[in-house]
Design an enzyme around this catalytic site. Structure first.
Site, PDB file in Angstrom:
ATOM      1  N   ARG A  88       0.840  -1.193   0.000  1.00  0.00           N
ATOM      2  CA  ARG A  88       0.000   0.000   0.000  1.00  0.00           C
ATOM      3  C   ARG A  88       0.885   1.256   0.000  1.00  0.00           C
ATOM      4  NH1 ARG A  88      -2.651  -3.628   3.707  1.00  0.00           N
ATOM      5  NH2 ARG A  88      -4.763  -4.148   3.017  1.00  0.00           N
ATOM      6  N   ARG A 109       0.806  -1.475  -5.297  1.00  0.00           N
ATOM      7  CA  ARG A 109      -0.450  -0.827  -5.649  1.00  0.00           C
ATOM      8  C   ARG A 109      -0.212   0.672  -5.735  1.00  0.00           C
ATOM      9  NH1 ARG A 109      -5.532  -1.400  -1.753  1.00  0.00           N
ATOM     10  NH2 ARG A 109      -4.374   0.134  -0.533  1.00  0.00           N
ATOM     11  N   GLU A 127     -12.614  -4.300  -7.292  1.00  0.00           N
ATOM     12  CA  GLU A 127     -13.294  -3.791  -6.093  1.00  0.00           C
ATOM     13  C   GLU A 127     -14.666  -3.217  -6.412  1.00  0.00           C
ATOM     14  OE1 GLU A 127      -9.911  -1.678  -3.572  1.00  0.00           O
ATOM     15  OE2 GLU A 127      -9.761  -1.156  -5.696  1.00  0.00           O
ATOM     16  N   ASN A 130     -12.948  -6.057   0.837  1.00  0.00           N
ATOM     17  CA  ASN A 130     -13.644  -5.059   1.653  1.00  0.00           C
ATOM     18  C   ASN A 130     -14.451  -4.099   0.784  1.00  0.00           C
ATOM     19  OD1 ASN A 130     -12.449  -6.201   3.883  1.00  0.00           O
ATOM     20  ND2 ASN A 130     -10.855  -4.659   4.070  1.00  0.00           N
ATOM     21  N   ARG A 147     -18.956   0.432   4.849  1.00  0.00           N
ATOM     22  CA  ARG A 147     -18.291  -0.449   5.807  1.00  0.00           C
ATOM     23  C   ARG A 147     -17.792   0.270   7.052  1.00  0.00           C
ATOM     24  NH1 ARG A 147     -12.496  -0.884   4.559  1.00  0.00           N
ATOM     25  NH2 ARG A 147     -11.977   0.279   2.688  1.00  0.00           N
ATOM     26  N   CYS A 194      -6.662 -10.317  -1.701  1.00  0.00           N
ATOM     27  CA  CYS A 194      -5.811  -9.550  -0.778  1.00  0.00           C
ATOM     28  C   CYS A 194      -6.607  -8.850   0.312  1.00  0.00           C
ATOM     29  CB  CYS A 194      -4.972  -8.520  -1.546  1.00  0.00           C
ATOM     30  SG  CYS A 194      -5.943  -7.247  -2.373  1.00  0.00           S
TER      31      CYS A 194
END
Length: 592
Positions: free
Chosen positions: A308, A345, A445, A468, A479, A516
């Site tokens: 990240r 990423r 995503e 997520n 979330r 991931c």
């Protein structure tokens, strides 16, 4: 062994497990916090003396932190001790030091109050960020702040003097990393806090020191009694107050069984991550911060499946560092993981993460706004700096890749790849070495990207599912909104079908799919993901031994058959039950 309880008024408090293990002993309550120092006025002539006092306190604090660092090296090695390097760097932060001096001259108040105000302003920015990885770092800042203030008061925040030598279970509202590092593990056998997260440095230190820990115990301080007997279950996230004899005996047996199980995990470190019927699964790690680099090989991970890069934004008001600094960071990680690769990423800011720049007006719905790849594509020069840094850093380390976040369709992928090609050409013209075989992947995503995976698979080398955000966008549940938190289910049938569809589309084009998100580290859902066809899992460093053990005890054929049933299931509960049943059958030792 656990001592016989003195009471049968057994009470169970449920929290979040962050460090495995079983602790027993008497409750010790710790009430602490960063209280605002009393403010008083000073004259202009006293400013210099206040600054001298301030810098002396900074030096004393730095010396104390270095002492804690040496203690951590002796306990668990350089990897975890490096956490305190960031604390020392914070004490040297020029922006903060200059602001303290400026405010001191302007307000003409005592320096401890000025320092408190400055630090609170910085921490408030992080507290408003919904990303748990970044919000948790306020504990580090508060730790340093409180130490400096204590030293300005001429008091030493050293390790607590224990009044008794009996085993204790510490209960507190929150604990700083320094609090954790200073614990005497021979006395404090475990701790529980009302707040906290599994990704905080306090949790990381607890795991490295082998101290069982549970966080998120709502109003625990109001429900515990000092010196009362207790058991802390760091596996299930439970604090048991005044346990019965039956409970004590159960946990005595459980301790023995868990010790045997974890010895088996350690023996698997150098073995391949392969199912019982021969299916290979790549097991890599998620990484956010430089201090985690050294732990990657220690657990036998196959490189980094998700790095990240937005961690650069933490504590950096100027935004992303320049190309040279990024190159140095990326190169250090890539070289440290060789011969395994690193998947970088690109900047994933906005939404519930730190912004890369201050917005003039707040977004009405940041989750659907300026975030992920949208930020990079709208700031091409910033984007190209990062792309060139990654290309340069991986010049001598094959197997690395780059991954674009928050992809919603074909045009974004093609545009990002075009900019990447421009970066290659720029480096080529300057004769700068760069990675010519860098793999290109995208995060799945957003449902629109998942629906287009058959098309997108022809443009990329790999997919990586971020469970997520995929869950959030698929079932329209924020979330981080407590009002609908109970509806956030990564095992919603629609989410499971999308994951399956993504993997299948990738297989047709020989494009592997990695998981991931948090689902990859959940042993109850691992059979489902393996059965859907995922060929790579990327999890937190501390989860690698557990997930390796679980995979090696799974049968891919059984997982595949179960996953086919899950794809036809009408609700989340059925899917969870199917996967959990196979998980318990395959590796019961991880559930007992």
């Amino acid at each position: 062994m656990i001592q016989e309880p003195i009471s049968t008024e057994e009470t169970w408090l449920q929290g979040i497990p962050v460090s495995p293990g079983i602790a027993l002993g008497k409750i010790k309550i710790q009430i602490s916090g960063s209280k605002e120092p009393v403010a008083y006025e000073i004259s202009p002539e006293e400013v210099d003396a206040e600054l001298v006092r301030f810098h002396q306190a900074l030096q004393t604090t730095a010396d104390q932190i270095r002492t804690l660092r040496e203690r951590m090296i002796q306990i668990s090695g350089e990897k975890d001790a490096s956490i305190f390097d960031a604390h020392i760097l914070l004490l040297q932060d020029k922006v903060i030091l200059q602001q303290v001096q400026t405010e001191l001259l302007k307000r003409l108040q005592n320096v401890e109050h000025i320092f408190y105000v400055v630090m609170q302003n910085y921490m408030e920015v992080l507290r408003r960020v919904d990303d748990p990885y970044l919000r948790a770092k306020t504990a580090d800042m508060e730790d340093v702040m409180q130490r400096v203030i204590n030293n300005l008061r001429s008091t030493e925040p050293l390790e607590d003097e224990e009044e008794a030598e009996e085993a204790q279970v510490l209960v507190a509202y929150d604990l700083t990393p320094s609090d954790t590092a200073a614990m005497d593990a021979s006395l404090i056998h475990g701790f529980a806090t009302e707040i906290g997260s599994s990704v905080s440095h306090t949790a990381i230190l607890a795991r490295s020191m082998g101290i069982p820990a549970v966080v998120g115990l709502d109003q625990a301080l109001l429900r515990v009694e000092s010196h009362a007997p207790a058991i802390l279950d760091g596996y299930k996230g439970v604090l048991i107050l005044k346990p019965t004899q039956e409970t004590v005996e159960y946990y005595n047996r459980l301790q023995v069984e868990k010790e045997k199980a974890y010895k088996a995990l350690e023996a698997l470190r150098d073995l391949p991550t392969i199912t019982r019927d021969g299916r290979n699964i790549r097991l890599s790690v998620n990484v956010e911060f430089p201090h985690e680099y050294s732990g990657i090989k220690e657990v036998g991970a196959e490189g980094v499946g998700l790095f990240r890069t937005e961690f650069f934004l933490l504590g950096n008001p100027a935004g992303m560092p320049d190309e040279e600094e990024q190159t140095r960071y990326y190169k250090k990680l890539a070289e440290g993981c060789a011969p395994h690769g690193v998947i970088f990423r690109t900047l994933d800011s906005g939404g519930d993460k730190l912004p890369c720049e201050r917005l003039c007006t707040p977004e009405p719905n940041p989750f659907l706004g300026w975030r992920g790849i949208r930020v990079s594509l709208s700031r091409p020069e910033l984007f190209k700096q990062q792309l060139r840094a990654i290309l340069r850093a991986c010049a001598d380390t094959p197997g690395c890749g780059i991954m674009f976040p928050m992809i919603s369709g074909y045009t974004e992928v093609v545009t990002a790849k075009h900019i990447l090609q421009e970066c290659r050409e720029e480096l080529e013209k300057k004769n700068v070495p760069y990675a010519r075989d860098l793999k290109v992947g995208i995060m799945i995503e957003v449902p629109s990207a998942a629906i287009m995976t058959d098309v997108l698979a022809r443009e990329v080398d790999f997919f990586s599912v971020g469970t997520n955000d995929l869950t959030q966008y698929t079932i329209a549940v924020d979330r981080v909104n407590n009002r609908v938190a109970n509806m956030f289910r990564p095992t919603h049938p629609a989410v499971v079908r999308i994951i399956g569809m993504t993997i299948t589309a990738g297989e047709r084009e020989n494009v592997p799919t990695a998981i991931c998100g948090e689902m990859a580290g959940d042993i109850t859902l691992l059979p489902l993901l393996i059965g859907l066809g995922a060929t790579s899992m990327s999890v937190g460093v501390h989860l690698v031994p557990i997930i390796r053990y679980a995979i090696r005890n799974l049968d891919y054929g059984q997982c595949r058959d179960m996953a086919q049933k899950a794809l036809q299931a009408p609700n989340s509960r059925t899917i969870v039950d199917l996967s959990t049943a196979l998980a318990r059958k395959s590796y019961p030792a991880l559930f007992e």
